[in-house]
Write a protein that holds these residues in place. Structure first.
Motif, short mmCIF file in Angstrom:
data_model
loop_
_atom_site.label_atom_id
_atom_site.label_comp_id
_atom_site.label_asym_id
_atom_site.label_seq_id
_atom_site.Cartn_x
_atom_site.Cartn_y
_atom_site.Cartn_z
N PHE A 144 44.55 39.27 35.27
CA PHE A 144 43.26 39.28 35.95
C PHE A 144 42.94 40.64 36.55
N THR B 162 39.97 30.88 36.39
CA THR B 162 39.52 31.65 37.55
C THR B 162 40.70 31.95 38.46
N PHE B 163 40.59 33.07 39.17
CA PHE B 163 41.60 33.49 40.13
C PHE B 163 40.91 33.72 41.46
N SER C 34 51.84 33.26 38.26
CA SER C 34 51.95 31.81 38.04
C SER C 34 52.21 31.55 36.56
N PHE D 95 45.03 29.83 40.80
CA PHE D 95 44.51 29.93 39.44
C PHE D 95 44.00 28.54 39.03
N THR E 229 36.18 36.10 43.08
CA THR E 229 36.74 35.26 42.02
C THR E 229 36.93 36.09 40.76
N PRO F 231 42.07 34.61 45.08
CA PRO F 231 43.14 34.94 46.02
C PRO F 231 42.75 34.60 47.45
#
Length: 220
Positions: free
Chosen positions: A134, A192-193, A203, A169, A142, A195
């Protein structure tokens, strides 16, 4: 030539035995097989075409893998009898395989060759890219990426789920599961990520298949 000598006619009788057998078919084609469908079980019909009884003593194979027969040998084959032996193939490696088996009757000095062929295919789905990167994503923003799940087989593959181990995630598409992937095709999986704090996040993304065999594949 002497009229006083008697003449005696004696019939001469004889019998000639024939010895032979057939193995049908001459080629065993296992087709496309998978680890969960092993062994490939194929029948061979044996026909005693002779007038004497035979004994099938052994089945010798030139084949990259293990092989079993039912019934166990040696096995009698009476004159005129039609019987079936079952050959179970356990290929030792993925990919096309071929070879031959020699069915031997030692007491009659006869043998028949039967060719074997097929292909053992992996049933594990393929997830690409590996890893899914990512890059930099700010806290509160995102990140978006796309992974692809591929069906490497020549039959439809059912994917029950694609999930990430860490909840930062998320798989957002497809929206519903299971999904059937056509042979030699793939589907996109939207990720999608999100944080929740600064730092490096790692992951595992896992695709789980239920058919043609239960299997799974994971990437980071």
């Amino acid at each position: 030539d002497a009229p006083s000598l008697p003449t005696l006619d004696v019939p001469l009788l004889g019998h000639k035995d024939s010895v032979g057998f057939l193995a049908i078919p001459d080629t065993l084609d296992a087709g496309e097989i998978y680890t969960c469908t092993l062994p490939a079980v194929l029948p061979v019909e044996l026909i005693n075409t002779g007038t004497v009884n035979l004994r099938i003593d052994s089945l010798d194979a030139t084949f990259a893998g293990a092989l079993q027969t039912t019934p166990t040998l040696p096995h009698p084959l009476m004159s005129g009898e039609v019987d079936t032996i079952t050959v179970s193939l356990f290929p030792s490696a993925f990919g096309p395989f071929s070879g031959s088996i020699t069915i031997v009757s030692e007491n009659s000095k006869l043998w028949k060759n039967v060719h074997i062929r097929g292909i053992l295919l992996p049933t594990r789905p393929i997830v690409r890219p590996s890893p899914v990167i990512f890059g930099f994503t700010s806290v509160g923003d995102t990140g978006v990426q796309t992974a692809y799940v591929r069906n490497p087989t020549q039959v439809p593959m059912t994917i029950e789920s694609v999930t990430a181990a860490d909840p930062v995630f998320t798989v957002t598409s497809p929206a519903t599961w299971p999904v059937v992937i056509p042979p030699l095709d793939s589907i996109p999986v939207a990720l999608t990520f999100l944080p929740v704090s600064e730092g490096t996040f790692t992951s595992t993304l896992t695709a789980v298949a239920s058919s043609p065999c239960p299997d799974s594949a994971s990437v980071q």
